[in-house]
Design an enzyme around this catalytic site. Sequence first.
Site, PDB file in Angstrom:
ATOM      1  N   TYR A  60       0.727  -1.253  -0.030  1.00 12.86           N
ATOM      2  CA  TYR A  60       0.017   0.039   0.109  1.00 12.86           C
ATOM      3  C   TYR A  60       0.962   1.315   0.054  1.00 12.86           C
ATOM      4  O   TYR A  60       1.969   1.180   0.649  1.00 12.86           O
ATOM      5  CB  TYR A  60      -0.953  -0.149   1.270  1.00 12.86           C
ATOM      6  CG  TYR A  60      -2.043  -0.689   1.122  1.00 12.86           C
ATOM      7  CD1 TYR A  60      -3.259  -0.426   0.511  1.00 12.86           C
ATOM      8  CD2 TYR A  60      -2.090  -2.078   1.910  1.00 12.86           C
ATOM      9  CE1 TYR A  60      -4.425  -1.204   0.752  1.00 12.86           C
ATOM     10  CE2 TYR A  60      -2.946  -2.828   1.714  1.00 12.86           C
ATOM     11  CZ  TYR A  60      -4.585  -2.453   1.236  1.00 12.86           C
ATOM     12  OH  TYR A  60      -5.526  -3.196   1.250  1.00 12.86           O
ATOM     13  N   TYR A  64      -0.497  -9.827   0.853  1.00 13.97           N
ATOM     14  CA  TYR A  64       0.351  -9.261   1.846  1.00 13.97           C
ATOM     15  C   TYR A  64       0.346  -9.807   3.234  1.00 13.97           C
ATOM     16  O   TYR A  64      -0.725 -10.231   3.821  1.00 13.97           O
ATOM     17  CB  TYR A  64       0.336  -7.632   1.567  1.00 13.97           C
ATOM     18  CG  TYR A  64      -1.072  -7.268   2.203  1.00 13.97           C
ATOM     19  CD1 TYR A  64      -1.254  -6.813   3.495  1.00 13.97           C
ATOM     20  CD2 TYR A  64      -1.896  -6.562   1.432  1.00 13.97           C
ATOM     21  CE1 TYR A  64      -2.285  -6.249   4.105  1.00 13.97           C
ATOM     22  CE2 TYR A  64      -3.257  -6.298   1.901  1.00 13.97           C
ATOM     23  CZ  TYR A  64      -3.500  -5.913   3.230  1.00 13.97           C
ATOM     24  OH  TYR A  64      -4.633  -5.467   3.490  1.00 13.97           O
ATOM     25  N   ARG A  87      -3.080 -11.596   4.079  1.00 13.81           N
ATOM     26  CA  ARG A  87      -4.382 -11.245   3.344  1.00 13.81           C
ATOM     27  C   ARG A  87      -4.218 -11.809   1.923  1.00 13.81           C
ATOM     28  O   ARG A  87      -3.401 -11.499   1.242  1.00 13.81           O
ATOM     29  CB  ARG A  87      -4.378  -9.573   3.488  1.00 13.81           C
ATOM     30  CG  ARG A  87      -4.391  -8.827   4.475  1.00 13.81           C
ATOM     31  CD  ARG A  87      -5.827  -9.204   5.509  1.00 13.81           C
ATOM     32  NE  ARG A  87      -6.897  -9.781   5.040  1.00 13.81           N
ATOM     33  CZ  ARG A  87      -7.781  -8.861   4.778  1.00 13.81           C
ATOM     34  NH1 ARG A  87      -7.613  -7.638   4.470  1.00 13.81           N
ATOM     35  NH2 ARG A  87      -8.918  -9.513   3.904  1.00 13.81           N
ATOM     36  N   HIS A 122      -7.135  -8.661  -2.456  1.00 16.98           N
ATOM     37  CA  HIS A 122      -8.590  -8.025  -2.155  1.00 16.98           C
ATOM     38  C   HIS A 122      -8.436  -6.516  -2.562  1.00 16.98           C
ATOM     39  O   HIS A 122      -7.627  -5.951  -2.468  1.00 16.98           O
ATOM     40  CB  HIS A 122      -8.737  -8.245  -0.616  1.00 16.98           C
ATOM     41  CG  HIS A 122      -8.030  -7.448   0.185  1.00 16.98           C
ATOM     42  ND1 HIS A 122      -7.025  -7.947   0.797  1.00 16.98           N
ATOM     43  CD2 HIS A 122      -8.304  -6.213   0.965  1.00 16.98           C
ATOM     44  CE1 HIS A 122      -6.212  -7.237   1.640  1.00 16.98           C
ATOM     45  NE2 HIS A 122      -7.018  -6.029   1.618  1.00 16.98           N
ATOM     46  N   HIS A 166     -10.792  -3.064  -1.336  1.00 11.11           N
ATOM     47  CA  HIS A 166     -11.858  -2.251  -0.148  1.00 11.11           C
ATOM     48  C   HIS A 166     -12.823  -1.650  -1.170  1.00 11.11           C
ATOM     49  O   HIS A 166     -12.350  -0.807  -2.152  1.00 11.11           O
ATOM     50  CB  HIS A 166     -10.877  -1.613   0.899  1.00 11.11           C
ATOM     51  CG  HIS A 166      -9.909  -2.388   1.518  1.00 11.11           C
ATOM     52  ND1 HIS A 166     -10.225  -2.510   2.879  1.00 11.11           N
ATOM     53  CD2 HIS A 166      -8.528  -2.719   1.383  1.00 11.11           C
ATOM     54  CE1 HIS A 166      -9.475  -3.426   3.407  1.00 11.11           C
ATOM     55  NE2 HIS A 166      -8.433  -3.344   2.276  1.00 11.11           N
TER      56      HIS A 166
HETATM   57 FE   LIG Z   1      -6.209  -4.345   2.558  1.00 11.28          FE
END
Ligand SMILES: [Fe+3]
Lengths: 206, 248
Positions: free
Chosen positions: B114, B153, B163, B166, B168
């Site tokens: 991110y 990640y 995770r 995905h 959001h």
């Molecule tokens: Fe996330």
Amino acid sequence: MLHPVPTLRETPSQTAGPYVHIGMTPNFAEIRGIYDADPGLAMLTPDTVGERIEIVGRIVDGAGSPVGDAVVEIWQADAAGAFAAPMGPNSNSAPAFSGWGRQPVNGDGVFTFQTIKPGPVAGPDGKPMAPHVSLWIVARGINIGLQTRLYFADETEANAADYVLNRIADPRRRQTLIARREEGALPRYVLDIYLQGDKETVFFDV
Amino acid sequence: MSSIMLPGADGALYQRDHSWHPAANTPGYKSTTFRAPRQPLLAIGATASELTGPTFGHSMLGALDNDLIRNYSQDGTEAIGQRMIVFGQVLDENARAVPNTLVEFWQANAGGRYRHKKEGYLAALDPNFGGCGRTITDENGFYSFRTVKPGAYPWPNGGNDWRPAHIHFSVFGHAFAQRLITQMYFEGDPMIWQCPIVATVPDKAGIDQLIARLDRHNTTPMDSLAYRFDIVLRGRRSTMFENKLEGN
Ligand SMILES: [Fe+3]
């Protein structure tokens, strides 16, 4: 005619996660140049009618630590107690006051909105509800957005008659929704929001 | 003291089925431990404050808001990764389209990183990928955007939790009580079933609702795969129903 019955189930909620700011307040997350401004940051326009106020809240977790990564949205009526009419799909004329705001908290778990004091809105019983602002809180560790309200301490009489406050069985817990008033450059209403513990805020199933 | 409602939208919402959503406190997802309210939620019924909600005009959107491949490009270079179109329909529980509603989305880059100062994963940043976008559903409730497939990640939860890939999503609907944040996963990913955050959803059929399907018919040849992800918001009773109740 038959009334509709639900045929689909609501999509399950998932946490907004620790990087919610990327999607909801990208400029605050230092991702600049995609959106002109983070949506909901500025609620007031020069044409907004009503008493300018500041709403300040602090979100605290069950360990007493500030929740420093939340995003808060508010939704409220205008000074006359009306909600903004929906914008047309191709409308360029945003209302003078949209009633919606969005703010990230700072590292101390504190959010600040500059808005106007809302007027009373009719409750389901037809009687006016006390002036209030609806809040929706999302963050890492919150699996489904938390809904609550902020009421104003200087509306003692209206608060005592309010439809929602009176649904809170324990009068002490009603106080968790009532923001105290502090004088300043702008009247400021301050509310601490506790996610857990003795002072846990009343959250709603709306 | 009046409120303006959407046409045909003055009925109360169906009660939210909390057994279909994650509980507030889900010990497998450790961040909930101190952040989950412990008192039961107070049912307040629907008032005008919950049955109305903000709306957004298409004029707020920039030309590249729904193109994550290009909306953060620093020098004209497109984002690195497997190119794809994500699209779907926003519906309510009555299977009626939800038109003209704002949909926001954010995600990690193709390496699972991110663009965020609190992110510590060592996967590289892509200088041309910001990771956010938004759009407004059309008159039939459809949305679509272009992006690259996010990477999986690791995250500090149990020591070695990952995770699954995905995206959001934040969706508004037309009532403040319809407000929803969720996450979309990808069909066929074995990591979905190992994720403590996915596992907060109690019913396997609920998890299934979060999984986007590969849609070969909507791929762009020699360019982008397509995944379909429909989103269901709470629906409203009709006023007809309420009148009937009174008549009975
Ligand atoms: Fe996330």
